[in-house]
Write a protein that holds these residues in place. Structure first.
Motif, PDB file in Angstrom:
ATOM      1  N   GLU A   1      44.822 -12.657 -53.805  1.00 52.04           N
ATOM      2  CA  GLU A   1      44.414 -13.946 -54.360  1.00 52.04           C
ATOM      3  C   GLU A   1      42.905 -14.050 -54.594  1.00 52.04           C
ATOM      4  O   GLU A   1      42.445 -14.867 -55.372  1.00 52.04           O
ATOM      5  CB  GLU A   1      44.850 -15.078 -53.420  1.00 52.04           C
ATOM      6  CG  GLU A   1      46.345 -15.176 -53.212  1.00 52.04           C
ATOM      7  CD  GLU A   1      47.092 -15.658 -54.446  1.00 52.04           C
ATOM      8  OE1 GLU A   1      46.491 -16.348 -55.292  1.00 52.04           O
ATOM      9  OE2 GLU A   1      48.287 -15.331 -54.562  1.00 52.04           O
ATOM     10  N   SER A   2      42.133 -13.221 -53.934  1.00 51.60           N
ATOM     11  CA  SER A   2      40.680 -13.320 -53.987  1.00 51.60           C
ATOM     12  C   SER A   2      40.084 -12.313 -54.969  1.00 51.60           C
ATOM     13  O   SER A   2      40.569 -11.201 -55.106  1.00 51.60           O
ATOM     14  CB  SER A   2      40.107 -13.055 -52.589  1.00 51.60           C
ATOM     15  OG  SER A   2      38.711 -12.934 -52.653  1.00 51.60           O
ATOM     16  N   LYS A   3      39.015 -12.706 -55.624  1.00 56.57           N
ATOM     17  CA  LYS A   3      38.275 -11.772 -56.478  1.00 56.57           C
ATOM     18  C   LYS A   3      37.136 -11.102 -55.707  1.00 56.57           C
ATOM     19  O   LYS A   3      36.383 -10.320 -56.261  1.00 56.57           O
ATOM     20  CB  LYS A   3      37.699 -12.512 -57.688  1.00 56.57           C
ATOM     21  CG  LYS A   3      38.747 -12.950 -58.676  1.00 56.57           C
ATOM     22  CD  LYS A   3      38.114 -13.577 -59.891  1.00 56.57           C
ATOM     23  CE  LYS A   3      39.166 -14.101 -60.841  1.00 56.57           C
ATOM     24  NZ  LYS A   3      38.575 -14.764 -61.990  1.00 56.57           N
ATOM     25  N   LEU A   4      37.067 -11.373 -54.426  1.00 61.41           N
ATOM     26  CA  LEU A   4      36.008 -10.826 -53.591  1.00 61.41           C
ATOM     27  C   LEU A   4      36.097  -9.301 -53.551  1.00 61.41           C
ATOM     28  O   LEU A   4      37.148  -8.733 -53.271  1.00 61.41           O
ATOM     29  CB  LEU A   4      36.127 -11.401 -52.180  1.00 61.41           C
ATOM     30  CG  LEU A   4      34.968 -11.160 -51.231  1.00 61.41           C
ATOM     31  CD1 LEU A   4      33.675 -11.780 -51.773  1.00 61.41           C
ATOM     32  CD2 LEU A   4      35.292 -11.743 -49.874  1.00 61.41           C
TER      33      LEU A   4
ATOM     34  N   SER B   1      42.111 -11.630 -68.328  1.00 61.92           N
ATOM     35  CA  SER B   1      41.624 -10.529 -67.503  1.00 61.92           C
ATOM     36  C   SER B   1      41.996 -10.767 -66.052  1.00 61.92           C
ATOM     37  O   SER B   1      41.920 -11.881 -65.547  1.00 61.92           O
ATOM     38  CB  SER B   1      40.098 -10.416 -67.616  1.00 61.92           C
ATOM     39  OG  SER B   1      39.752  -9.910 -68.877  1.00 61.92           O
ATOM     40  N   LEU B   2      42.406  -9.690 -65.400  1.00 63.46           N
ATOM     41  CA  LEU B   2      42.739  -9.721 -63.988  1.00 63.46           C
ATOM     42  C   LEU B   2      41.795  -8.768 -63.269  1.00 63.46           C
ATOM     43  O   LEU B   2      41.561  -7.658 -63.738  1.00 63.46           O
ATOM     44  CB  LEU B   2      44.197  -9.285 -63.782  1.00 63.46           C
ATOM     45  CG  LEU B   2      45.232 -10.066 -64.593  1.00 63.46           C
ATOM     46  CD1 LEU B   2      46.606  -9.423 -64.477  1.00 63.46           C
ATOM     47  CD2 LEU B   2      45.278 -11.516 -64.162  1.00 63.46           C
ATOM     48  N   TYR B   3      41.263  -9.200 -62.152  1.00 63.60           N
ATOM     49  CA  TYR B   3      40.277  -8.415 -61.418  1.00 63.60           C
ATOM     50  C   TYR B   3      40.923  -7.880 -60.148  1.00 63.60           C
ATOM     51  O   TYR B   3      41.533  -8.622 -59.380  1.00 63.60           O
ATOM     52  CB  TYR B   3      39.040  -9.256 -61.134  1.00 63.60           C
ATOM     53  CG  TYR B   3      38.394  -9.692 -62.426  1.00 63.60           C
ATOM     54  CD1 TYR B   3      37.518  -8.848 -63.097  1.00 63.60           C
ATOM     55  CD2 TYR B   3      38.725 -10.909 -63.006  1.00 63.60           C
ATOM     56  CE1 TYR B   3      36.958  -9.224 -64.316  1.00 63.60           C
ATOM     57  CE2 TYR B   3      38.170 -11.290 -64.223  1.00 63.60           C
ATOM     58  CZ  TYR B   3      37.296 -10.441 -64.871  1.00 63.60           C
ATOM     59  OH  TYR B   3      36.758 -10.802 -66.081  1.00 63.60           O
ATOM     60  N   VAL B   4      40.791  -6.575 -59.945  1.00 58.90           N
ATOM     61  CA  VAL B   4      41.517  -5.886 -58.879  1.00 58.90           C
ATOM     62  C   VAL B   4      40.605  -4.916 -58.139  1.00 58.90           C
ATOM     63  O   VAL B   4      39.460  -4.696 -58.533  1.00 58.90           O
ATOM     64  CB  VAL B   4      42.732  -5.132 -59.468  1.00 58.90           C
ATOM     65  CG1 VAL B   4      43.742  -6.097 -60.077  1.00 58.90           C
ATOM     66  CG2 VAL B   4      42.287  -4.103 -60.497  1.00 58.90           C
TER      67      VAL B   4
ATOM     68  N   ARG C   1      51.011  -8.318 -57.584  1.00 62.49           N
ATOM     69  CA  ARG C   1      51.478  -8.934 -56.327  1.00 62.49           C
ATOM     70  C   ARG C   1      52.304  -7.908 -55.539  1.00 62.49           C
ATOM     71  O   ARG C   1      52.167  -7.767 -54.333  1.00 62.49           O
ATOM     72  CB  ARG C   1      52.324 -10.170 -56.601  1.00 62.49           C
ATOM     73  CG  ARG C   1      52.827 -10.868 -55.344  1.00 62.49           C
ATOM     74  CD  ARG C   1      53.757 -12.047 -55.640  1.00 62.49           C
ATOM     75  NE  ARG C   1      53.290 -12.914 -56.687  1.00 62.49           N
ATOM     76  CZ  ARG C   1      52.338 -13.852 -56.553  1.00 62.49           C
ATOM     77  NH1 ARG C   1      51.764 -14.019 -55.379  1.00 62.49           N
ATOM     78  NH2 ARG C   1      51.985 -14.601 -57.568  1.00 62.49           N
ATOM     79  N   TYR C   2      53.150  -7.174 -56.261  1.00 58.20           N
ATOM     80  CA  TYR C   2      53.940  -6.143 -55.584  1.00 58.20           C
ATOM     81  C   TYR C   2      53.026  -5.049 -55.019  1.00 58.20           C
ATOM     82  O   TYR C   2      53.207  -4.619 -53.876  1.00 58.20           O
ATOM     83  CB  TYR C   2      54.983  -5.527 -56.520  1.00 58.20           C
ATOM     84  CG  TYR C   2      55.709  -4.413 -55.829  1.00 58.20           C
ATOM     85  CD1 TYR C   2      56.726  -4.696 -54.926  1.00 58.20           C
ATOM     86  CD2 TYR C   2      55.317  -3.089 -55.999  1.00 58.20           C
ATOM     87  CE1 TYR C   2      57.356  -3.674 -54.224  1.00 58.20           C
ATOM     88  CE2 TYR C   2      55.939  -2.065 -55.302  1.00 58.20           C
ATOM     89  CZ  TYR C   2      56.954  -2.369 -54.421  1.00 58.20           C
ATOM     90  OH  TYR C   2      57.560  -1.363 -53.715  1.00 58.20           O
ATOM     91  N   ILE C   3      52.066  -4.598 -55.794  1.00 57.08           N
ATOM     92  CA  ILE C   3      51.155  -3.538 -55.339  1.00 57.08           C
ATOM     93  C   ILE C   3      50.399  -3.979 -54.095  1.00 57.08           C
ATOM     94  O   ILE C   3      50.276  -3.228 -53.129  1.00 57.08           O
ATOM     95  CB  ILE C   3      50.193  -3.123 -56.468  1.00 57.08           C
ATOM     96  CG1 ILE C   3      50.966  -2.310 -57.522  1.00 57.08           C
ATOM     97  CG2 ILE C   3      49.009  -2.339 -55.936  1.00 57.08           C
ATOM     98  CD1 ILE C   3      50.169  -1.982 -58.771  1.00 57.08           C
ATOM     99  N   TYR C   4      49.919  -5.213 -54.081  1.00 55.48           N
ATOM    100  CA  TYR C   4      49.138  -5.711 -52.943  1.00 55.48           C
ATOM    101  C   TYR C   4      50.012  -6.131 -51.760  1.00 55.48           C
ATOM    102  O   TYR C   4      49.666  -5.888 -50.605  1.00 55.48           O
ATOM    103  CB  TYR C   4      48.287  -6.911 -53.364  1.00 55.48           C
ATOM    104  CG  TYR C   4      46.987  -6.567 -54.050  1.00 55.48           C
ATOM    105  CD1 TYR C   4      45.780  -6.623 -53.357  1.00 55.48           C
ATOM    106  CD2 TYR C   4      46.957  -6.205 -55.385  1.00 55.48           C
ATOM    107  CE1 TYR C   4      44.573  -6.329 -53.987  1.00 55.48           C
ATOM    108  CE2 TYR C   4      45.765  -5.902 -56.028  1.00 55.48           C
ATOM    109  CZ  TYR C   4      44.579  -5.965 -55.319  1.00 55.48           C
ATOM    110  OH  TYR C   4      43.391  -5.664 -55.950  1.00 55.48           O
ATOM    111  N   CYS C   5      51.138  -6.804 -52.038  1.00 49.35           N
ATOM    112  CA  CYS C   5      51.898  -7.471 -50.972  1.00 49.35           C
ATOM    113  C   CYS C   5      53.325  -6.956 -50.782  1.00 49.35           C
ATOM    114  O   CYS C   5      54.011  -7.382 -49.850  1.00 49.35           O
ATOM    115  CB  CYS C   5      51.992  -8.969 -51.274  1.00 49.35           C
ATOM    116  SG  CYS C   5      50.424  -9.768 -51.638  1.00 49.35           S
TER     117      CYS C   5
END
Length: 172
Positions: free
Chosen positions: A3-6, A19-22, A65-69
């Motif tokens: 959820e964070s762009k940090l 754009s999505l930041y990953v 979301r699948y890749i992260y969670c």
């Protein structure tokens, strides 16, 4: 982190111009396709950005979301699009989740769409077989060729022989 762009260090531009930041390391750890993209001498690695012309941001967000969670929100609605992305990025567990969702939600209303998905992804033979079962039990055709008239040419070309064989056993 999803959820964070940090601390994000890579940008994915989708076909709807969002754009999505990953985080490169997370994508590379989960997908051999992303690993190759990030580690080889590719333009994407140098620019820290990739433009994907074949996926919208909603679908890509669920892939991420699948890749992260390792979860997907509303898998039943997302499965028809998400299964192609799971195949492309070699995410076998996600592909299995999508396939299982498609099979469990198979109906007369979506069987032809799912047959097209099954024809384009060789890894989902059991989805194809379930589609054929639904077609054989739910559709009423006066002849086997009537079914092939309703299917896209590439689906007929790939599966016509098997479909015709199974249908002919009923109509003989």
């Amino acid at each position: 982190m999803f959820e964070s762009k940090l601390f994000t260090d890579f940008e994915i531009k989708c076909n709807d111009e969002e754009s999505l930041y990953v985080h490169r390391v997370i994508l590379a750890a989960k997908s051999p396709v992303f690993m190759a993209m990030m580690t080889n001498d590719m333009e994407e690695a140098a620019e820290n950005c990739v433009t994907l012309h074949d996926v919208d941001s909603v679908t890509m967000k669920e892939l991420l979301r699948y890749i992260y969670c390792e979860t997907v929100e509303n898998i039943d609605a997302m499965a028809p699009k998400l299964i192609y992305e799971a195949e492309k990025y070699h995410l076998d567990n996600l592909k299995m989740m999508c396939k299982n969702s498609l099979i469990s939600n198979l109906s007369i209303d979506n069987v032809l769409d799912n047959l097209i998905i099954a024809s384009r992804l060789s890894c989902v033979k059991d989805l194809f077989e379930k589609c054929v079962d639904v077609i054989l039990t739910k559709f009423q055709f006066s002849s086997p060729s009537e079914l092939c008239e309703k299917l896209p040419p590439d689906v007929c070309y790939k599966y016509c022989h098997e479909l015709m064989q199974r249908l002919n056993t009923i109509y003989i």
